[in-house]
Write a protein that holds these residues in place. Structure first.
Motif, short mmCIF file in Angstrom:
data_model
loop_
_atom_site.label_atom_id
_atom_site.label_comp_id
_atom_site.label_asym_id
_atom_site.label_seq_id
_atom_site.Cartn_x
_atom_site.Cartn_y
_atom_site.Cartn_z
N VAL A 147 0.83 -1.22 0.00
CA VAL A 147 0.00 0.00 0.00
C VAL A 147 0.86 1.26 0.00
CG1 VAL A 147 -1.96 -1.12 1.10
CG2 VAL A 147 -0.20 -0.09 2.52
N GLY A 148 2.17 1.09 -0.22
CA GLY A 148 3.05 2.25 -0.29
C GLY A 148 3.43 2.78 1.08
N GLU A 149 3.93 4.00 1.10
CA GLU A 149 4.36 4.63 2.35
C GLU A 149 3.14 5.05 3.17
OE1 GLU A 149 7.01 8.42 3.99
OE2 GLU A 149 6.65 8.14 1.83
N ILE A 150 3.11 4.68 4.43
CA ILE A 150 1.99 5.03 5.30
C ILE A 150 2.25 6.39 5.94
CG2 ILE A 150 0.63 4.37 7.32
CD1 ILE A 150 0.30 2.52 4.93
N THR A 151 1.37 7.34 5.68
CA THR A 151 1.49 8.67 6.28
C THR A 151 0.38 8.94 7.28
OG1 THR A 151 0.22 9.68 4.48
CG2 THR A 151 2.62 9.59 4.23
N ASN A 152 -0.71 8.19 7.19
CA ASN A 152 -1.83 8.43 8.08
C ASN A 152 -2.70 7.18 8.15
OD1 ASN A 152 -3.66 10.41 9.61
ND2 ASN A 152 -5.05 9.63 8.04
N ILE A 153 -3.18 6.85 9.33
CA ILE A 153 -4.10 5.73 9.49
C ILE A 153 -5.32 6.22 10.29
CG2 ILE A 153 -4.50 3.41 10.41
CD1 ILE A 153 -1.53 2.89 10.26
N THR A 154 -6.49 5.97 9.78
CA THR A 154 -7.71 6.29 10.51
C THR A 154 -8.32 4.99 11.02
OG1 THR A 154 -8.17 8.22 9.13
CG2 THR A 154 -10.02 7.30 10.36
N GLN A 155 -8.50 4.90 12.32
CA GLN A 155 -9.04 3.68 12.94
C GLN A 155 -10.34 4.03 13.67
OE1 GLN A 155 -8.64 0.49 13.21
NE2 GLN A 155 -9.83 0.06 15.04
N ILE A 156 -11.41 3.41 13.25
CA ILE A 156 -12.71 3.66 13.88
C ILE A 156 -13.29 2.33 14.35
CG2 ILE A 156 -15.07 4.48 13.55
CD1 ILE A 156 -14.00 6.34 11.38
N GLU A 157 -13.57 2.24 15.62
CA GLU A 157 -14.22 1.05 16.17
C GLU A 157 -15.58 1.48 16.71
OE1 GLU A 157 -13.61 -2.52 19.44
OE2 GLU A 157 -12.17 -0.88 19.35
N ASN A 158 -16.61 1.23 15.94
CA ASN A 158 -17.95 1.65 16.33
C ASN A 158 -18.44 0.85 17.53
OD1 ASN A 158 -18.32 3.57 14.20
ND2 ASN A 158 -18.56 1.86 12.78
N VAL A 159 -19.08 1.54 18.46
CA VAL A 159 -19.62 0.91 19.66
C VAL A 159 -21.14 0.86 19.52
CG1 VAL A 159 -19.84 1.03 22.18
CG2 VAL A 159 -17.73 1.79 21.06
N ALA A 160 -21.69 -0.34 19.50
CA ALA A 160 -23.14 -0.50 19.34
C ALA A 160 -23.89 0.17 20.49
CB ALA A 160 -23.50 -1.98 19.28
N TYR A 161 -25.12 0.59 20.23
CA TYR A 161 -25.89 1.33 21.25
C TYR A 161 -26.07 0.51 22.52
CZ TYR A 161 -30.06 -1.45 20.26
OH TYR A 161 -30.95 -2.49 20.12
N TRP A 162 -26.27 -0.80 22.37
CA TRP A 162 -26.48 -1.63 23.55
C TRP A 162 -25.19 -1.80 24.35
CZ3 TRP A 162 -23.27 -5.75 23.24
CH2 TRP A 162 -22.88 -6.16 21.95
N HIS A 163 -24.06 -1.84 23.64
CA HIS A 163 -22.76 -1.94 24.30
C HIS A 163 -22.46 -0.64 25.05
CE1 HIS A 163 -18.79 -2.90 25.35
NE2 HIS A 163 -18.20 -2.95 24.17
N GLN A 164 -22.76 0.47 24.41
CA GLN A 164 -22.56 1.77 25.06
C GLN A 164 -23.38 1.86 26.35
OE1 GLN A 164 -20.54 4.28 24.23
NE2 GLN A 164 -21.25 5.68 25.81
N ALA A 165 -24.64 1.44 26.27
CA ALA A 165 -25.51 1.51 27.44
C ALA A 165 -25.04 0.55 28.52
CB ALA A 165 -26.95 1.20 27.03
N HIS A 166 -24.76 -0.67 28.13
CA HIS A 166 -24.39 -1.70 29.10
C HIS A 166 -23.07 -1.40 29.80
CE1 HIS A 166 -23.12 -5.41 30.94
NE2 HIS A 166 -22.11 -5.52 30.08
N SER A 167 -22.05 -1.03 29.02
CA SER A 167 -20.71 -0.90 29.59
C SER A 167 -20.40 0.49 30.12
CB SER A 167 -19.67 -1.27 28.52
OG SER A 167 -19.79 -2.63 28.15
#
Length: 250
Positions: A147-167
């Motif tokens: 993928v060539g030279e890495i200059t930036n990485i965007t990492q998104i881990e979505n949290v489900a609504y039930w996980h947000q509420a529970h945890s």
């Protein structure tokens, strides 16, 4: 390869999920002991993994007071209860599988790592994203230069609504004054995967945000303190506890 034996501290969802591998590959892993303060969880865990009664303990202190019971120890206690059992396990000669985050204090993380080096035992932290097919493929492509030279990485881990509420609203991590804040409890996965993918060390971490939705002024009219106290919005609320949790587990 000889079968690895393991003892488990904490028979909650993480301790149970990691132990499930012993049912999929019994020739590789066998669970031989458990420490869990809740009797229902302890007995259910023992039954599921055929743990003998003499190796079932109410506390990790009891288990670690015994002579070494297994090759490895899974530390799946609450965040603030990681350091002491991990350190004692390493001292007793256990390999340690430590639930993330290692600790909610920097100095404790450093101490655990130093103890592992001194013991010569394996210390593995449960940053499970590294072991998924998706991220392993991505890591391979980056390392190969595909993928060539890495200059930036965007990492998104979505949290489900039930996980947000529970945890993070009504669960164990609802208050950063009591345990790890969300940037550590959840986002340590993101930080770890970014470091691993890039092969770089971290220099700075920035965190920002605020409570917006789950605040008292947004509570539905007539809502009680708890869902099971007769909430008039039970049918329409997606956060109504009995809709999220299995019957009898609320």
């Amino acid at each position: 390869m000889a079968t690895i034996t393991a003892a488990v501290l904490g028979a909650g969802s993480r301790g149970t999920n990691y132990s499930n591998y012993s049912l999929l590959a019994p020739e590789e892993l066998k669970i031989v002991a458990v420490a869990e303060p809740r009797e229902d969880r302890r007995t259910g865990f023992a039954e599921k993994f055929s743990v003998p009664a003499e190796n079932c303990f109410e506390s990790w202190e009891e288990l670690l007071a015994k002579p070494k019971l297994a090759d490895a120890l899974f530390v799946c206690t609450l965040d603030e209860q990681h350091m002491v059992p991990a350190m004692k396990a390493l001292e007793k000669g256990y390999h340690v599988l430590l639930e993330k985050p290692m600790s909610n204090r920097e100095e404790e993380c450093v101490a655990i790592e130093a103890a592992a080096r001194k013991s010569g035992k394996v210390l593995t932290v449960c940053h499970v994203l590294r072991y998924t097919a998706f991220y392993q493929t991505l890591k391979r492509l980056i390392d190969e230069g595909a993928v060539g030279e890495i200059t930036n990485i965007t990492q998104i881990e979505n949290v489900a609504y039930w996980h947000q509420a529970h945890s993070y609203v009504r669960g164990n991590w609802r208050d950063s004054e009591e345990t790890s804040p969300m940037i550590l409890a959840k986002c340590c996965h993101d930080a770890d995967i970014l470091l691993w993918l890039s092969g770089k060390d971290c220099r700075k971490v920035h965190s920002f945000g605020s409570l917006r939705h789950f605040v008292p002024e947004n509570a539905p009219e007539g809502a009680p303190a708890r869902c099971l106290d007769g909430c008039p919005h039970a049918e329409s609320c997606i956060y109504y506890a009995p809709k999220i949790y299995p019957a009898g587990k609320t």
